[in-house]
Design a protein around this motif. Structure first.
Motif, PDB file in Angstrom:
ATOM      1  N   VAL A  43       2.188   3.786 -20.385  1.00 52.46           N
ATOM      2  CA  VAL A  43       2.516   3.469 -18.978  1.00 52.46           C
ATOM      3  C   VAL A  43       1.227   3.459 -18.152  1.00 52.46           C
ATOM      4  CG1 VAL A  43       3.677   4.374 -16.907  1.00 52.46           C
ATOM      5  CG2 VAL A  43       4.871   4.360 -19.114  1.00 52.46           C
ATOM      6  N   PRO A  44       0.958   2.334 -17.436  1.00 53.84           N
ATOM      7  CA  PRO A  44      -0.324   2.201 -16.738  1.00 53.84           C
ATOM      8  C   PRO A  44      -0.330   2.845 -15.350  1.00 53.84           C
ATOM      9  CG  PRO A  44       0.939   0.193 -16.498  1.00 53.84           C
ATOM     10  CD  PRO A  44       1.790   1.115 -17.314  1.00 53.84           C
ATOM     11  N   HIS A  45       0.341   3.991 -15.193  1.00 51.12           N
ATOM     12  CA  HIS A  45       0.386   4.659 -13.890  1.00 51.12           C
ATOM     13  C   HIS A  45       0.065   6.127 -14.083  1.00 51.12           C
ATOM     14  CE1 HIS A  45       2.155   1.013 -12.339  1.00 51.12           C
ATOM     15  NE2 HIS A  45       3.126   1.078 -13.243  1.00 51.12           N
ATOM     16  N   ASP A  46      -0.334   6.797 -12.976  1.00 45.67           N
ATOM     17  CA  ASP A  46      -0.698   8.213 -13.084  1.00 45.67           C
ATOM     18  C   ASP A  46       0.532   9.078 -13.313  1.00 45.67           C
ATOM     19  OD1 ASP A  46      -3.317   7.628 -12.757  1.00 45.67           O
ATOM     20  OD2 ASP A  46      -3.380   8.119 -10.607  1.00 45.67           O
ATOM     21  N   PHE A  47       0.368  10.041 -14.208  1.00 45.05           N
ATOM     22  CA  PHE A  47       1.416  11.040 -14.461  1.00 45.05           C
ATOM     23  C   PHE A  47       1.172  12.223 -13.538  1.00 45.05           C
ATOM     24  CE2 PHE A  47       2.709  14.853 -17.018  1.00 45.05           C
ATOM     25  CZ  PHE A  47       4.078  14.632 -16.945  1.00 45.05           C
ATOM     26  N   GLN A  48       2.220  12.694 -12.876  1.00 51.57           N
ATOM     27  CA  GLN A  48       2.119  13.871 -12.012  1.00 51.57           C
ATOM     28  C   GLN A  48       3.104  14.924 -12.540  1.00 51.57           C
ATOM     29  OE1 GLN A  48       1.522  16.643 -10.281  1.00 51.57           O
ATOM     30  NE2 GLN A  48       0.444  15.336  -8.799  1.00 51.57           N
ATOM     31  N   VAL A  87       7.035  18.348  -6.898  1.00 49.74           N
ATOM     32  CA  VAL A  87       6.849  18.580  -5.452  1.00 49.74           C
ATOM     33  C   VAL A  87       5.582  17.859  -4.982  1.00 49.74           C
ATOM     34  CG1 VAL A  87       6.509  20.316  -3.637  1.00 49.74           C
ATOM     35  CG2 VAL A  87       8.068  20.789  -5.541  1.00 49.74           C
ATOM     36  N   GLU A  88       4.531  17.942  -5.797  1.00 43.52           N
ATOM     37  CA  GLU A  88       3.290  17.212  -5.471  1.00 43.52           C
ATOM     38  C   GLU A  88       3.532  15.706  -5.430  1.00 43.52           C
ATOM     39  OE1 GLU A  88       0.349  18.021  -4.342  1.00 43.52           O
ATOM     40  OE2 GLU A  88       1.186  20.038  -4.240  1.00 43.52           O
ATOM     41  N   LEU A  89       4.350  15.226  -6.382  1.00 46.76           N
ATOM     42  CA  LEU A  89       4.662  13.789  -6.404  1.00 46.76           C
ATOM     43  C   LEU A  89       5.370  13.391  -5.102  1.00 46.76           C
ATOM     44  CD1 LEU A  89       4.601  11.185  -8.233  1.00 46.76           C
ATOM     45  CD2 LEU A  89       6.985  11.729  -8.773  1.00 46.76           C
ATOM     46  N   ALA A  90       6.309  14.244  -4.668  1.00 50.98           N
ATOM     47  CA  ALA A  90       7.060  13.956  -3.435  1.00 50.98           C
ATOM     48  C   ALA A  90       6.128  13.968  -2.220  1.00 50.98           C
ATOM     49  CB  ALA A  90       8.178  14.980  -3.262  1.00 50.98           C
ATOM     50  N   ARG A  91       5.178  14.899  -2.220  1.00 49.16           N
ATOM     51  CA  ARG A  91       4.224  14.990  -1.094  1.00 49.16           C
ATOM     52  C   ARG A  91       3.389  13.706  -1.016  1.00 49.16           C
ATOM     53  NH1 ARG A  91       2.598  20.388  -2.059  1.00 49.16           N
ATOM     54  NH2 ARG A  91       4.444  21.066  -0.923  1.00 49.16           N
ATOM     55  N   TRP A  92       3.023  13.186  -2.193  1.00 46.30           N
ATOM     56  CA  TRP A  92       2.179  11.987  -2.293  1.00 46.30           C
ATOM     57  C   TRP A  92       2.953  10.719  -1.939  1.00 46.30           C
ATOM     58  CZ3 TRP A  92       2.856   7.905  -5.801  1.00 46.30           C
ATOM     59  CH2 TRP A  92       1.777   7.026  -5.953  1.00 46.30           C
ATOM     60  N   ALA A  93       4.254  10.695  -2.313  1.00 40.55           N
ATOM     61  CA  ALA A  93       5.026   9.443  -2.290  1.00 40.55           C
ATOM     62  C   ALA A  93       5.561   9.093  -0.900  1.00 40.55           C
ATOM     63  CB  ALA A  93       6.198   9.538  -3.258  1.00 40.55           C
ATOM     64  N   ASP A  94       5.700   7.787  -0.657  1.00 44.96           N
ATOM     65  CA  ASP A  94       6.487   7.293   0.481  1.00 44.96           C
ATOM     66  C   ASP A  94       7.927   7.066   0.038  1.00 44.96           C
ATOM     67  OD1 ASP A  94       4.284   6.748   2.484  1.00 44.96           O
ATOM     68  OD2 ASP A  94       3.567   5.616   0.742  1.00 44.96           O
ATOM     69  N   PRO A 129       4.238  -5.676  -7.703  1.00 51.39           N
ATOM     70  CA  PRO A 129       3.971  -6.929  -6.982  1.00 51.39           C
ATOM     71  C   PRO A 129       4.173  -6.836  -5.469  1.00 51.39           C
ATOM     72  CG  PRO A 129       5.390  -7.315  -8.879  1.00 51.39           C
ATOM     73  CD  PRO A 129       5.300  -5.841  -8.714  1.00 51.39           C
ATOM     74  N   LEU A 130       4.872  -5.799  -5.005  1.00 53.85           N
ATOM     75  CA  LEU A 130       5.004  -5.603  -3.552  1.00 53.85           C
ATOM     76  C   LEU A 130       3.732  -5.001  -2.961  1.00 53.85           C
ATOM     77  CD1 LEU A 130       8.582  -4.010  -3.208  1.00 53.85           C
ATOM     78  CD2 LEU A 130       7.964  -6.421  -3.100  1.00 53.85           C
ATOM     79  N   GLY A 131       2.811  -4.619  -3.839  1.00 50.15           N
ATOM     80  CA  GLY A 131       1.574  -3.984  -3.373  1.00 50.15           C
ATOM     81  C   GLY A 131       1.674  -2.475  -3.343  1.00 50.15           C
ATOM     82  N   MET A 132       2.688  -1.929  -4.032  1.00 48.14           N
ATOM     83  CA  MET A 132       2.865  -0.469  -4.036  1.00 48.14           C
ATOM     84  C   MET A 132       2.023   0.186  -5.134  1.00 48.14           C
ATOM     85  SD  MET A 132       6.950  -0.035  -3.337  1.00 48.14           S
ATOM     86  CE  MET A 132       6.861   1.664  -2.756  1.00 48.14           C
ATOM     87  N   GLU A 133       1.590   1.400  -4.854  1.00 41.01           N
ATOM     88  CA  GLU A 133       0.961   2.245  -5.877  1.00 41.01           C
ATOM     89  C   GLU A 133       2.076   3.004  -6.569  1.00 41.01           C
ATOM     90  OE1 GLU A 133      -2.404   5.048  -5.149  1.00 41.01           O
ATOM     91  OE2 GLU A 133      -2.258   4.129  -3.166  1.00 41.01           O
ATOM     92  N   VAL A 134       1.911   3.299  -7.849  1.00 39.79           N
ATOM     93  CA  VAL A 134       2.966   4.004  -8.587  1.00 39.79           C
ATOM     94  C   VAL A 134       2.395   5.228  -9.302  1.00 39.79           C
ATOM     95  CG1 VAL A 134       4.734   3.801 -10.395  1.00 39.79           C
ATOM     96  CG2 VAL A 134       4.172   1.804  -8.999  1.00 39.79           C
ATOM     97  N   ALA A 135       3.119   6.344  -9.208  1.00 43.20           N
ATOM     98  CA  ALA A 135       2.843   7.511 -10.055  1.00 43.20           C
ATOM     99  C   ALA A 135       4.195   8.054 -10.495  1.00 43.20           C
ATOM    100  CB  ALA A 135       2.060   8.567  -9.290  1.00 43.20           C
ATOM    101  N   GLY A 180       0.794  -1.224   0.000  1.00 45.30           N
ATOM    102  CA  GLY A 180       0.000   0.000   0.000  1.00 45.30           C
ATOM    103  C   GLY A 180       0.826   1.275   0.000  1.00 45.30           C
ATOM    104  N   LYS A 181       2.163   1.153   0.050  1.00 47.13           N
ATOM    105  CA  LYS A 181       3.005   2.359   0.019  1.00 47.13           C
ATOM    106  C   LYS A 181       3.061   2.906  -1.415  1.00 47.13           C
ATOM    107  CE  LYS A 181       4.141   2.644   4.358  1.00 47.13           C
ATOM    108  NZ  LYS A 181       3.272   1.564   4.850  1.00 47.13           N
ATOM    109  N   ARG A 182       3.470   4.177  -1.507  1.00 48.98           N
ATOM    110  CA  ARG A 182       3.413   4.874  -2.794  1.00 48.98           C
ATOM    111  C   ARG A 182       4.812   5.132  -3.353  1.00 48.98           C
ATOM    112  NH1 ARG A 182      -0.846   9.456  -0.744  1.00 48.98           N
ATOM    113  NH2 ARG A 182      -2.750   8.304  -1.244  1.00 48.98           N
TER     114      ARG A 182
END
Ligand code: NAI
Ligand code: HPV
Length: 313
Positions: free
Chosen positions: A181-186, A190-197, A165-171, A144-146
């Motif tokens: 690419v099947p992931h969200d583009f940001q 800075v917003e990506l960093a705020r969102w990400a683990d 496969p680790l269960g992570m979300e990707v952007a 569930g980590k980003r």
């Protein structure tokens, strides 16, 4: 007739044997007076063998009027003046296709090492603290980590493919969204960093990406965040990263690349929340041989009038 080839940086031994058997090699890499060597041999050379560590400047290219191809055994080529090559229509080949899986493996290793505290855990066992102090502190799951990818090229996609496969979300952040690419583009890093683990850097180096991971990005990633860099040291504001790691404003880092290689800032070695690797993400015999073989095969394709295997553009 064998072509004259300038060697700015040698390829692996097996590849060099093949090159020596096929071409007249001019060993600029071994020359004591490089300027004189280029003045003497440059004009007859039709190809260059190099890697991402060697410079190829506009001034050097002026001594190479008959140059037709540059074969680079690295994926990164920010040390090459690509504008000068493009003006003359000279192609460059690189090796992303040969190494993207290997580098992604190391990125995953650094992500897991940072998140599961491998360095401190190793020291905990080694020092006997485990016996004296008891259980190592509990950590946080990957599920569930980003993952915020900076750069979704070949390596970026291979990293994402390992983290899903680790269960992570990707952007991801980049110059533009990639429809395949099947992931969200940001578009805002800075917003990506705020969102990400976990923020993982796999973007090209060079002036366009210098300090792209700025103090502001590092601050946004925050005390629970992890920064992993397998791209180039220049992409991260290293001083800001070190200060944030030291003060706990950035949780952890996993690094394969540094501003000053091979002698990174000694402040990094004193930090327990970093995992350091010596710019060795592609460093297996199999992959380095495959990278070198691409140099041989791209030159052969070029001089046979066939399409290049791995053109950089
Ligand atoms: N640690 C290591 O041993 C290795 C490091 N590398 C580094 O990783 C980089 C990426 O390699 P690949 O994925 O194979 O290359 P790639 O060309 O497939 O991907 C590069 C990505 O960077 C993006 N990019 C380029 N300039 C940008 C900019 N100004 N702003 C935002 N995004 C930008 C591109 O759009 C692309 O998505 C290489 O250029 C190299 O510096 C590559 C191989 C091994
Ligand atoms: O391919 C790249 O860009 C790399 O950084 C790999 O390392 P190398 O260039 O082979 O030392």
């Amino acid at each position: 007739m064998s072509e004259d080839i300038l060697v700015l940086y040698p390829a692996r031994p097996k590849a060099m044997e093949q090159l020596e058997a096929t071409y007249r090699l001019h060993r600029y890499d071994e020359a004591a007076d490089k300027e004189a060597f280029l003045a003497e041999h440059g004009s007859k050379c039709r190809g260059i063998v190099t890697n991402g560590h060697a410079s190829l400047t506009r001034e050097m290219l002026a001594h190479l009027p008959n140059l037709e191809i540059v074969a680079c055994s690295s994926a990164g080529f920010e040390t090459v003046d690509t504008a000068a090559l493009k003006e003359r229509g000279i192609p460059l080949t690189n090796t992303s296709d040969a190494l993207c899986d290997e580098v992604a493996d190391v990125a995953l290793m650094l992500i897991l090492a940072a998140r599961r505290d491998l360095v401190r855990a190793h020291r905990y066992v080694e020092s006997g603290d485990w016996g004296r102090k008891g259980m190592f502190p509990l950590l946080s799951t990957m599920k569930g980590k980003r993952l915020g990818m900076v750069g979704m090229g070949r390596i970026g996609q291979a990293i994402a493919a390992r983290c899903v496969p680790l269960g992570m979300e990707v952007a991801y952040f980049g110059r533009s969204a990639k429809p395949a690419v099947p992931h969200d583009f940001q578009p805002d890093i800075v917003e990506l960093a705020r969102w990400a683990d976990v923020m993982t850097v796999a973007v090209a180096g060079g002036p366009a990406t210098e300090k792209l991971v700025s103090a502001e990005v590092i601050e946004a990633l925050g005390p629970q965040g992890t920064l992993v860099n397998v791209a180039r040291g220049t992409v991260v504001d290293e001083a800001a990263m070190i200060a944030a790691l030291r003060d706990g404003r950035l949780g952890s880092a996993g690094l394969d690349v540094y501003l000053n290689e091979p002698d990174p800032d000694p402040a990094l070695t004193g930090l327990a929340n970093v995992t350091l690797y010596p710019h060795h993400a592609s460093g297996t015999v199999e992959t380095r041989d495959a990278m070198a073989q691409l140099v041989v095969d791209n030159l052969a394709a070029h001089f046979a009038g066939k399409p290049l295997l791995t053109p950089a553009w």
